[in-house]
Design an enzyme around this catalytic site. Structure first.
Site, mmCIF file in Angstrom:
data_model
loop_
_atom_site.group_PDB
_atom_site.id
_atom_site.type_symbol
_atom_site.label_atom_id
_atom_site.label_comp_id
_atom_site.label_asym_id
_atom_site.label_seq_id
_atom_site.Cartn_x
_atom_site.Cartn_y
_atom_site.Cartn_z
ATOM 1 N N LYS A 173 48.199 39.663 37.961
ATOM 2 C CA LYS A 173 47.162 40.152 37.319
ATOM 3 C C LYS A 173 47.017 41.248 38.233
ATOM 4 O O LYS A 173 46.340 41.392 39.170
ATOM 5 C CB LYS A 173 46.020 39.340 37.441
ATOM 6 C CG LYS A 173 44.887 39.200 36.384
ATOM 7 C CD LYS A 173 44.286 40.436 36.313
ATOM 8 C CE LYS A 173 43.028 40.635 37.497
ATOM 9 N NZ LYS A 173 42.401 42.087 37.634
ATOM 10 N N GLY A 204 43.464 42.484 32.580
ATOM 11 C CA GLY A 204 42.030 41.963 32.260
ATOM 12 C C GLY A 204 41.316 42.185 33.621
ATOM 13 O O GLY A 204 41.539 42.545 34.849
ATOM 14 N N GLY A 206 39.089 40.957 36.631
ATOM 15 C CA GLY A 206 39.134 39.840 37.606
ATOM 16 C C GLY A 206 38.311 38.695 37.460
ATOM 17 O O GLY A 206 38.877 37.726 37.651
ATOM 18 N N SER A 207 36.968 38.966 37.178
ATOM 19 C CA SER A 207 36.031 37.880 37.404
ATOM 20 C C SER A 207 36.340 37.055 36.061
ATOM 21 O O SER A 207 35.744 35.909 35.953
ATOM 22 C CB SER A 207 34.637 38.439 37.337
ATOM 23 O OG SER A 207 34.500 39.513 36.182
ATOM 24 N N GLY A 210 41.299 37.023 35.891
ATOM 25 C CA GLY A 210 41.596 36.640 37.118
ATOM 26 C C GLY A 210 41.458 35.447 37.811
ATOM 27 O O GLY A 210 42.303 34.390 38.017
ATOM 28 N N GLU A 248 45.170 38.576 51.567
ATOM 29 C CA GLU A 248 45.266 39.847 52.371
ATOM 30 C C GLU A 248 44.061 40.753 52.139
ATOM 31 O O GLU A 248 43.939 41.171 51.021
ATOM 32 C CB GLU A 248 46.704 40.630 52.078
ATOM 33 C CG GLU A 248 47.096 41.453 53.142
ATOM 34 C CD GLU A 248 46.726 42.848 52.934
ATOM 35 O OE1 GLU A 248 45.600 43.157 53.264
ATOM 36 O OE2 GLU A 248 47.475 43.671 52.210
ATOM 37 N N CYS A 282 43.317 49.165 53.348
ATOM 38 C CA CYS A 282 42.674 47.917 53.892
ATOM 39 C C CYS A 282 43.123 48.271 55.646
ATOM 40 O O CYS A 282 42.275 47.783 56.307
ATOM 41 C CB CYS A 282 43.252 46.652 53.512
ATOM 42 S SG CYS A 282 44.923 46.678 53.508
ATOM 43 N N GLU A 383 33.514 47.709 55.676
ATOM 44 C CA GLU A 383 34.325 48.337 55.066
ATOM 45 C C GLU A 383 33.981 49.440 54.232
ATOM 46 O O GLU A 383 33.375 48.818 53.199
ATOM 47 C CB GLU A 383 35.637 47.468 54.646
ATOM 48 C CG GLU A 383 36.961 48.023 54.157
ATOM 49 C CD GLU A 383 37.828 47.380 53.765
ATOM 50 O OE1 GLU A 383 37.438 46.193 52.753
ATOM 51 O OE2 GLU A 383 39.111 47.415 53.872
HETATM 52 P P1 ADP Z 1 38.569 46.108 45.415
HETATM 53 O O1 ADP Z 1 37.204 46.006 46.213
HETATM 54 O O2 ADP Z 1 39.938 46.447 45.962
HETATM 55 O O3 ADP Z 1 38.455 46.419 43.979
HETATM 56 P P2 ADP Z 1 38.739 43.210 44.392
HETATM 57 O O4 ADP Z 1 38.803 42.015 45.437
HETATM 58 O O5 ADP Z 1 37.510 43.537 43.607
HETATM 59 O O6 ADP Z 1 38.971 44.388 45.508
HETATM 60 O O7 ADP Z 1 39.815 43.224 43.482
HETATM 61 C C1 ADP Z 1 41.273 43.181 43.924
HETATM 62 C C2 ADP Z 1 41.807 42.492 42.807
HETATM 63 O O8 ADP Z 1 41.333 40.891 42.313
HETATM 64 C C3 ADP Z 1 41.655 42.882 41.370
HETATM 65 O O9 ADP Z 1 42.948 42.618 40.428
HETATM 66 C C4 ADP Z 1 40.790 42.309 40.519
HETATM 67 O O10 ADP Z 1 40.643 42.477 39.239
HETATM 68 C C5 ADP Z 1 40.847 40.625 41.284
HETATM 69 N N1 ADP Z 1 39.584 40.138 41.104
HETATM 70 C C6 ADP Z 1 38.335 40.245 41.252
HETATM 71 N N2 ADP Z 1 37.566 39.190 41.168
HETATM 72 C C7 ADP Z 1 38.338 38.104 40.858
HETATM 73 C C8 ADP Z 1 37.931 36.848 40.582
HETATM 74 N N3 ADP Z 1 36.550 36.149 40.522
HETATM 75 N N4 ADP Z 1 39.432 36.005 40.252
HETATM 76 C C9 ADP Z 1 40.324 36.546 40.522
HETATM 77 N N5 ADP Z 1 40.617 37.672 40.312
HETATM 78 C C10 ADP Z 1 39.572 38.796 40.756
#
Ligand code: ADP
Length: 488
Positions: A173, A204, A206-207, A210, A248, A282, A383
């Site tokens: 994803k 798609g 993340g929330s 993912g 990570e 990061c 950060e």
């Molecule tokens: P950044 O701050 O680098 O955008 P995120 O942690 O928001 O980092 O996003 C990194 C990845 O995690 C992206 O692919 C994002 O879509 C996914 N992501 C964000 N929220 C969720 C979630 N609740 N569950 C699974 N994946 C998620």
């Protein structure tokens, strides 16, 4: 035309909404991409579970799995120009950087292939005369690989290669704003001969998507790179399911310039450590500590170098900083700079977005140096993920170590000194997963990478990186012709 996604070895339109890939430098639309629906997630995970269980994959000879990864490496290298351009269009990084990331992805695939061919299981200690024991590694099953937008091709291959080499299936994803490379990678793995079903690329949010992937009962491992708050959320899900994670996460990495540092080398290294990728890394060296005896001299040189950095269109050769990922992120970076001022910081250079000419269409922010803050300031603790460096002066080494370690993060650190004994002592005292001495942001695929504290759990890369995607099983073989003693 709306782009298809890769669901269990089939290219087709995802049944979710459409999203756009936008070129950060001018907001033009690169592509419209279909996203996965919850039904697509179920289908991909169920087929992945069938695919990895098939003995033709999990019991294939290591060199057969390696052969696919070697081909992946060759294809990535052959397409390096095109893949670098695509990634620049997706995330706004200068072409020189995306090229380096693309080549590093090829190198990762090749390294993991070699590691896969040469990994051994063990015959464990044989104390007893009447049995022998072996420790073997089995795949974990379906792996959720979730990646961020800053270095997609490198972080994606860093997860796909060891997970597949370990005999697993992967649901990838990618970040919703940078999905194009992940879809290309699916084509590359397909062309290299990866059997159907072992890889899906589900675009798609993340929330939604993912979250659904990691919560699926058949997903047995989460490999995530991204922000600390998302990582913590995923760790909760993993705890409920009792599955393992590699997380990570973020950083606020200290860089230390000691009194005997080579000033020219250190100033250029510090500027590179924070301002390359426009600070969207990061591992960015975002918190600088300089010894009081060289503070003014060092800072003058650093400011001079910073003023000379070229911020501009990422497709124009010779640019040091491209665009930030999007206007929302630009606003967040600028909000931190405004906060720093309220906290008593002085902006020595930068501190603003480019708002005139063609670049105003993108999200360009000048490399920024802030002094006058205390390490406990919010700007020194959180950060920012942008081209913003906070600089502090130090006198005493014990106090330096305490301040450098006074952070919830522990991803990386930099040390600039000609005194290797001191460098070694400092390196051991810093609570971080990677230390660079007289260099910064250098990477070897052979060196494990990961964070201390809230910068993450687990390590990626290294010869044993594949084992993060496997679980050990002990097998006992009886050698005696007598029944077990209890039966006598
Ligand atoms: P950044 O701050 O680098 O955008 P995120 O942690 O928001 O980092 O996003 C990194 C990845 O995690 C992206 O692919 C994002 O879509 C996914 N992501 C964000 N929220 C969720 C979630 N609740 N569950 C699974 N994946 C998620």
């Amino acid at each position: 035309m709306v782009k298809e996604i890769y669901i269990a070895g089939e290219w087709r339109l995802g049944r979710g909404d459409k999203i756009q890939s936008v070129f950060p430098a001018d907001q033009s639309v690169n592509a419209e991409i279909s996203t996965a629906s919850l039904d697509d997630v179920n289908e991909a995970v169920e087929k992945a579970d069938l695919a990895w269980r098939q003995s033709s994959w999990r019991n294939s000879m290591p060199h057969e799995r390696a052969r696919i990864l070697y081909k992946v490496a060759d294809i990535i290298e052959a397409r390096v120009d095109e893949l670098s351009r695509l990634q620049t269009r997706d995330n706004g990084k200068p072409l020189a950087e995306t090229r380096a990331l693309t080549l590093s992805a090829a190198a990762t695939a090749r390294y993991v292939a070699a590691a896969c061919e040469t990994l051994n299981d063990e015959l464990t200690t044989q104390r007893a005369p009447d049995f022998m024991t072996m420790s073997v590694h089995e795949p974990v099953g379906v792996v959720a690989a979730i990646t961020p937008w800053n270095s997609p091709i490198a972080s994606e291959v860093q997860k796909l290669a060891p997970a597949l080499a370990g005999g697993n299936a992967v649901i990838l994803k990618p970040a919703e704003v940078t999905s194009l490379i992940a879809l290309e990678l699916a084509k590359i793995f397909e062309e290299a001969g990866l059997p159907k079903g072992l890889l899906s690329v589900l675009v798609g949010r993340g929330s939604v998507i993912g979250d659904a992937i990691v919560k699926h009962p058949l997903v047995r491992k989460i490999s995530f790179t991204g922000g600390t708050s998302t990582g913590r959320h995923l760790a909760h899900i993993a705890a409920d399911k009792l599955i393992t994670t590699s997380l990570e996460l973020g950083g606020k990495s200290p860089t230390i310039v000691m009194q005997d540092a080579d000033i020219e080398l250190a100033a250029k290294g510090v500027a590179y450590g924070i301002f390359s990728s426009a600070g969207q890394a990061c591992i960015a060296g975002s918190r600088l500590f300089v010894h009081h005896s060289i503070y003014d001299q060092f800072l003058n040189r650093l400011v001079e170098i910073t003023k000379g950095l070229r911020v501009g269109h990422p497709e124009t050769a010779g640019m040091h900083l491209g665009s930030l990922i999007n206007p929302k992120h630009l606003a967040s970076v600028d909000a931190y700079v405004q906060l720093a001022k309220k906290e008593g910081g002085q902006v020595l250079v930068g501190g603003e977005a480019l708002t005139e000419g063609d670049l105003a269409k993108g999200s360009f922010y000048l490399p920024t140096i802030i002094t006058g803050l205390n390490n406990s300031a919010q700007t020194c603790q959180e950060e920012i993920f942008g081209p913003v460096l906070v600089v502090m002066k130090y006198d005493d080494e014990a106090d330096l170590i305490a301040q450098a370690n006074d952070s919830c993060f522990g991803l990386a650190a930099g040390i600039w000194t000609e005194n290797y004994r001191k460098a070694w002592q400092l390196a051991r005292a810093l609570e971080v997963g990677t230390v660079w001495i007289n260099t910064y942001k250098k990477f070897s695929i052979s060196a494990p990478f990961g964070g201390f504290k809230e910068s993450g759990i687990g390590r990626e890369k290294g010869r044993l990186g594949i084992l993060a995607y496997m679980q050990q099983k002990s097998i006992y073989m009886g050698l005696s012709e007598q029944p077990n003693p209890w039966c006598d």
